[in-house]
Design an enzyme around this catalytic site. Structure first.
Site, short mmCIF file in Angstrom:
data_model
loop_
_atom_site.label_atom_id
_atom_site.label_comp_id
_atom_site.label_asym_id
_atom_site.label_seq_id
_atom_site.Cartn_x
_atom_site.Cartn_y
_atom_site.Cartn_z
N LYS A 29 0.81 -1.22 0.00
CA LYS A 29 0.00 0.00 0.00
C LYS A 29 0.84 1.27 0.00
O LYS A 29 0.41 2.29 -0.55
CB LYS A 29 -0.97 0.01 1.18
CG LYS A 29 -1.86 -1.24 1.28
CD LYS A 29 -2.59 -1.58 0.00
CE LYS A 29 -3.19 -2.98 0.07
NZ LYS A 29 -3.55 -3.54 -1.24
N ARG A 49 -7.70 -7.97 -9.80
CA ARG A 49 -8.35 -9.23 -10.16
C ARG A 49 -9.80 -8.93 -10.57
O ARG A 49 -10.26 -7.80 -10.42
CB ARG A 49 -8.39 -10.13 -8.92
CG ARG A 49 -9.13 -9.45 -7.79
CD ARG A 49 -9.40 -10.32 -6.59
NE ARG A 49 -10.39 -9.69 -5.74
CZ ARG A 49 -10.13 -8.79 -4.79
NH1 ARG A 49 -8.89 -8.40 -4.57
NH2 ARG A 49 -11.10 -8.26 -4.10
#
Ligand code: MV4
Length: 511
Positions: A116, A291
């Site tokens: 992150k 995804r």
């Protein structure tokens, strides 16, 4: 185009990918663990191979074994679905090295988004707004200094985290040291990486995410937003598309930001940029999911784009068959995730044999199931057994259809979250569309079905006011709308699936 694809997944998403392959004329290969020998995705595939014992670490997560199966049976590509190996950069690179196409972005891109701190640096460089805060890994001293500079409350987050794991809210300076220590040890234990960063706490945010698609020819588009603010313990329960009260201007700005994010990393495939939206309609990048997501179907419903087919096509090197200008929103879609959980008992998993299974159907309804009547739900995998998606010309119609579809859906032998969905779909704040990520905690007793959890008095009072106003507005709207929506109330009331079951049994339909 590929001749044969291996699907490195199970359940409804494996079935979803097999369906896309079948429409594209591609042969499909399923893999299954020892408890999944008779699973739906195995029955749907052209070929299937065992990949190990029930625990995912010994079956669906065995990247090397899965690549060996693909090579042995002549599959040219692997579709990872969601979960399992879908965001594992090392697995994507293993596929590439072994001459198998991974249906998704490059491993390097997945790692960049998975971390992150790196993701925040990347977004900042691409002029995508991030939550105000730090973009480096911090020592405790630096974190303390920054927390004061940013101003409390702050969120302490694990760089290796995401989806709510390794996250701590710190409201007071006196809680800071403990918050840092806890976040760090949780991150170390969960991810083996205790890097932390700090963000300004966004109060009462909404979770709005943008679906993107990108090809290998430099084209990237967004497919508008989904609202996923109805979550319980960071698990999505209900999603809608488009989002509530998202203006065309905000939609265009967020869409452009998501496309800029994709272009900044040469993204290929389907992806999602998650944003927090605050009450001033300012939005901040949170994370990017590299995804296909569970809730992709509601975007398919409002755009007509088959996202799974698109991701397979771009993985094969084809250009996207549409531009941004070709895309538009038609109507409104809502998804309810049907889990094998007991909503009256703190959502404990409810494994067992599905004795009766009759999913809803009819106009505007789509069901993506991973199960069938007679199937067994085990404790080894995610308890989501089906997704129920309702589409309508507008939000009211989508809600009415969802309520009708929930009332038709019959599952016996295991408990499901359907009764909880029915409660949400009748709640005035949901009906008004004016909810944020606090909805389940604030209005549904955290989903516990028992006493409300302890909460900040101030917030409770504010919420009570909002709720009364919402109920008043709901009553006003309803008296106006009754003529147009005669079946709005009552359809999903009581426990209609029991009635259906009883009637069916009386007709001798049940064995
Ligand atoms: C936040 C936040 C408020 N401020 N970050 C939770 C999951 C992870 N993806 C990020 N999360 C949050 N991050 C800042 N700076 C509030 C949440 C949050 C949340 C976000 C999306 C959906 C549901 C949520 C429920 C609680 C907290």
């Amino acid at each position: 185009m590929f001749q044969k694809i291996l699907i490195a997944n199970r359940g409804e998403i494996a079935v979803r990918v097999i369906r896309a392959c079948r429409e594209l004329g591609i042969k499909t290969v399923a893999i299954y663990s020892d408890v999944d020998r008779d699973a739906l995705h195995v029955r749907f595939a052209d070929e299937a191979y065992g990949c190990g014992p029930p625990p995912a670490a010994e079956s669906y997560l065995r990247g090397e074994a899965i690549v060996e199966i693909a090579k042995a049976c002549g599959a040219e590509a692997i579709h990872p679905g969601y979960g399992f190996l879908s965001e594992n950069g090392d697995f994507a690179e293993l596929c590439e090295r072994e001459g198998i196409v991974f249906v998704g972005p490059r491993g390097e891109v997945m790692r960049r988004m998975g971390d992150k701190v790196t993701a925040r640096q990347t977004m900042q460089a691409a002029d995508v707004p991030i939550v105000p805060g730090t973009t480096e890994r911090l020592t405790d001293e630096e974190a303390t200094e920054w927390a004061k500079k940013i101003g409390l409350p702050v969120m302490v987050k694990a760089s290796a985290g995401g989806g709510g794991k390794g996250m701590r809210l710190v409201r007071e300076e006196s809680e800071l040291a403990q918050g840092l220590a806890r976040a760090r040890s949780e991150a170390k234990a969960s991810f083996g990486d205790d890097s932390l960063y700090i963000e300004k706490f966004v109060e009462e945010p909404r979770h709005i995410e943008i679906q993107i698609l990108a090809d290998t020819h430099g084209n990237a588009v967004h497919l508008f937003e989904r609202e996923c603010s109805i979550q319980r313990r960071h698990q999505k329960v209900i999603e809608e598309a488009p989002g509530n009260g998202i203006s065309p201007e905000l939609r265009a700005k967020m869409g452009a930001a998501a496309v800029a994010a994709a272009k900044a990393v040469d993204y290929v495939g389907a992806g999602t940029c998650e944003f927090l939206v605050d009450r001033h309609d300012d939005f901040y990048f949170l994370e990017m999911n590299t995804r296909v997501q569970v809730e992709h179907a509601i975007t398919e419903a409002i755009t007509g784009v088959d996202i799974v087919k698109a991701m397979i096509r771009v993985a094969a090197g084809e250009p996207l068959p549409f531009t941004q200008d070709d895309l538009e929103i038609t109507g409104h879609a809502i998804e309810a995730r049907i889990y094998a959980e007991d909503p009256d008992n703190n959502f404990v998993p409810s494994p067992g044999d599905i004795l009766v299974y009759r999913p809803s159907d009819g106009i505007g309804v789509r069901v993506d199931s991973g199960v069938y009547q007679g199937a067994r739900v085990t404790v080894y995998y995610d308890p989501m057994v089906a997704k129920l998606i309702a589409w309508g010309r507008d939000r009211d119609e989508a809600i009415e259809r969802m309520r009708r579809a929930l009332s038709e859906f019959v599952v016996k032998g295991i408990k499901t979250s359907i009764p909880f969905h029915q409660k949400v779909l009748r709640h005035p704040v949901f009906l008004k569309g004016s909810y944020d990520t606090g909805f389940i905690d604030d209005y549904m007793d955290g989903g516990s079905g028992g006493a409300p959890e302890q909460d900040d008095d101030d917030r409770e009072a504010r919420r009570a006011g909002v709720l009364l106003a919402a109920i008043a507005a709901y009553r006003r709207d309803k008296s106006k709308a009754t003529a147009a929506t005669p079946a709005a109330e009552g359809v999903g009331d009581g426990a209609p699936w029991k009635q259906y079951g009883r009637r069916a049994a009386m007709r001798g339909m049940l064995r």
